[in-house]
Design a protein around this motif. Sequence first.
Motif, PDB file in Angstrom:
ATOM      1  N   ARG A  48       0.828  -1.192   0.000  1.00 20.87           N
ATOM      2  CA  ARG A  48       0.000   0.000   0.000  1.00 20.87           C
ATOM      3  C   ARG A  48       0.874   1.258   0.000  1.00 20.87           C
ATOM      4  O   ARG A  48       0.495   2.289  -0.535  1.00 20.87           O
ATOM      5  N   GLY A  49       2.059   1.153   0.598  1.00 16.82           N
ATOM      6  CA  GLY A  49       2.967   2.294   0.659  1.00 16.82           C
ATOM      7  C   GLY A  49       3.654   2.576  -0.667  1.00 16.82           C
ATOM      8  O   GLY A  49       4.238   3.637  -0.852  1.00 16.82           O
ATOM      9  N   LEU A  50       3.629   1.635  -1.608  1.00 17.29           N
ATOM     10  CA  LEU A  50       4.245   1.868  -2.915  1.00 17.29           C
ATOM     11  C   LEU A  50       3.422   2.862  -3.718  1.00 17.29           C
ATOM     12  O   LEU A  50       2.209   2.777  -3.793  1.00 17.29           O
ATOM     13  N   ARG A  51       4.127   3.740  -4.319  1.00 19.74           N
ATOM     14  CA  ARG A  51       3.473   4.709  -5.189  1.00 19.74           C
ATOM     15  C   ARG A  51       4.067   4.537  -6.583  1.00 19.74           C
ATOM     16  O   ARG A  51       5.263   4.705  -6.782  1.00 19.74           O
ATOM     17  N   LEU A  52       3.245   4.158  -7.529  1.00 18.88           N
ATOM     18  CA  LEU A  52       3.711   3.958  -8.895  1.00 18.88           C
ATOM     19  C   LEU A  52       3.326   5.146  -9.741  1.00 18.88           C
ATOM     20  O   LEU A  52       2.186   5.582  -9.740  1.00 18.88           O
ATOM     21  N   SER A  53       4.303   5.629 -10.474  1.00 13.17           N
ATOM     22  CA  SER A  53       4.050   6.765 -11.354  1.00 13.17           C
ATOM     23  C   SER A  53       3.871   6.266 -12.787  1.00 13.17           C
ATOM     24  O   SER A  53       4.056   5.093 -13.086  1.00 13.17           O
ATOM     25  N   GLY A  54       3.562   7.151 -13.664  1.00 11.21           N
ATOM     26  CA  GLY A  54       3.421   6.818 -15.085  1.00 11.21           C
ATOM     27  C   GLY A  54       4.744   6.345 -15.659  1.00 11.21           C
ATOM     28  O   GLY A  54       4.791   5.433 -16.487  1.00 11.21           O
ATOM     29  N   PHE A  55       5.828   6.947 -15.226  1.00 14.58           N
ATOM     30  CA  PHE A  55       7.150   6.537 -15.682  1.00 14.58           C
ATOM     31  C   PHE A  55       7.434   5.087 -15.297  1.00 14.58           C
ATOM     32  O   PHE A  55       7.982   4.323 -16.084  1.00 14.58           O
ATOM     33  N   SER A  56       7.049   4.706 -14.082  1.00 10.68           N
ATOM     34  CA  SER A  56       7.256   3.332 -13.622  1.00 10.68           C
ATOM     35  C   SER A  56       6.473   2.353 -14.501  1.00 10.68           C
ATOM     36  O   SER A  56       6.992   1.286 -14.866  1.00 10.68           O
ATOM     37  N   PHE A  57       5.219   2.708 -14.846  1.00  7.46           N
ATOM     38  CA  PHE A  57       4.425   1.833 -15.720  1.00  7.46           C
ATOM     39  C   PHE A  57       5.044   1.717 -17.111  1.00  7.46           C
ATOM     40  O   PHE A  57       5.074   0.644 -17.707  1.00  7.46           O
ATOM     41  N   VAL A  58       5.561   2.816 -17.646  1.00  8.57           N
ATOM     42  CA  VAL A  58       6.197   2.793 -18.967  1.00  8.57           C
ATOM     43  C   VAL A  58       7.439   1.911 -18.922  1.00  8.57           C
ATOM     44  O   VAL A  58       7.677   1.096 -19.821  1.00  8.57           O
ATOM     45  N   MET A  59       8.245   2.043 -17.887  1.00  4.09           N
ATOM     46  CA  MET A  59       9.463   1.246 -17.776  1.00  4.09           C
ATOM     47  C   MET A  59       9.137  -0.251 -17.617  1.00  4.09           C
ATOM     48  O   MET A  59       9.802  -1.098 -18.202  1.00  4.09           O
ATOM     49  N   MET A  60       8.109  -0.568 -16.832  1.00  3.91           N
ATOM     50  CA  MET A  60       7.704  -1.972 -16.699  1.00  3.91           C
ATOM     51  C   MET A  60       7.194  -2.515 -18.028  1.00  3.91           C
ATOM     52  O   MET A  60       7.466  -3.663 -18.394  1.00  3.91           O
ATOM     53  N   GLY A  61       6.463  -1.709 -18.764  1.00  2.00           N
ATOM     54  CA  GLY A  61       5.978  -2.129 -20.082  1.00  2.00           C
ATOM     55  C   GLY A  61       7.135  -2.389 -21.037  1.00  2.00           C
ATOM     56  O   GLY A  61       7.120  -3.365 -21.796  1.00  2.00           O
ATOM     57  N   LEU A  62       8.143  -1.508 -21.031  1.00  2.00           N
ATOM     58  CA  LEU A  62       9.312  -1.707 -21.880  1.00  2.00           C
ATOM     59  C   LEU A  62      10.082  -2.965 -21.474  1.00  2.00           C
ATOM     60  O   LEU A  62      10.591  -3.707 -22.324  1.00  2.00           O
ATOM     61  N   LEU A  63      10.149  -3.221 -20.186  1.00  2.00           N
ATOM     62  CA  LEU A  63      10.826  -4.418 -19.699  1.00  2.00           C
ATOM     63  C   LEU A  63      10.107  -5.683 -20.177  1.00  2.00           C
ATOM     64  O   LEU A  63      10.733  -6.630 -20.659  1.00  2.00           O
ATOM     65  N   VAL A  64       8.782  -5.696 -20.073  1.00  2.00           N
ATOM     66  CA  VAL A  64       8.001  -6.847 -20.530  1.00  2.00           C
ATOM     67  C   VAL A  64       8.154  -7.013 -22.043  1.00  2.00           C
ATOM     68  O   VAL A  64       8.318  -8.123 -22.558  1.00  2.00           O
ATOM     69  N   LEU A  65       8.118  -5.916 -22.782  1.00  2.00           N
ATOM     70  CA  LEU A  65       8.292  -5.962 -24.233  1.00  2.00           C
ATOM     71  C   LEU A  65       9.677  -6.502 -24.596  1.00  2.00           C
ATOM     72  O   LEU A  65       9.805  -7.312 -25.526  1.00  2.00           O
ATOM     73  N   ALA A  66      10.703  -6.068 -23.880  1.00  2.00           N
ATOM     74  CA  ALA A  66      12.061  -6.554 -24.151  1.00  2.00           C
ATOM     75  C   ALA A  66      12.157  -8.059 -23.905  1.00  2.00           C
ATOM     76  O   ALA A  66      12.776  -8.791 -24.683  1.00  2.00           O
ATOM     77  N   VAL A  67      11.524  -8.549 -22.848  1.00  2.00           N
ATOM     78  CA  VAL A  67      11.549  -9.985 -22.562  1.00  2.00           C
ATOM     79  C   VAL A  67      10.830 -10.750 -23.662  1.00  2.00           C
ATOM     80  O   VAL A  67      11.296 -11.788 -24.137  1.00  2.00           O
TER      81      VAL A  67
END
Length: 182
Positions: A48-67
Amino acid sequence: MTFTGSGMTPPRLPKPHRSQARGVEPRPTEQRAVKLAIDETAVRSWLRGLRLSGFSFVMMGLLVLAVVVLAPSVRTYAEQRKQIDQLSNTVAAQQDSVDDLKAERERWNDRTFVTTQARDRLSYVMPGDISFLVINDTGASVDGAADTAPISTAIQDTDVDWVDSVFRSVMTSALAPQEAAQ
């Protein structure tokens, strides 16, 4: 010691460190126990204490795409490396075989080796050598009875009809099962 006129500056003494402002007393630090809700765990609290920003979502998406993009290439690379290793082992084994065959060929170029092989394999002898051929080297006679005939030094000429001998041998072998049955 004087430092005037020498171009050197005198050493500075450290100033006393003031940890507190004048007239203000330090506040003691308090440790409070954090109470969690009954159904809330430490992991849920941390998540609950984690705060995800738009940048974090973009980076996770790029990571999944790279895999997704690189996984087949990495698998192909691993398979090709395995195949290369197998082929390298095969080439090394064949090279060993070629080296053995070259050594064998070099041995056959040696006249002494060829002479030895001809004597062993083909029973050849050099002119002037005496060859002994032992037919029954076990010491027992072939039919079980001791040979008592004297050995002669004269060459004997036998008068045997070989056609008649072959005919008798064929007839004996052809009629043998019938004679045993009677």
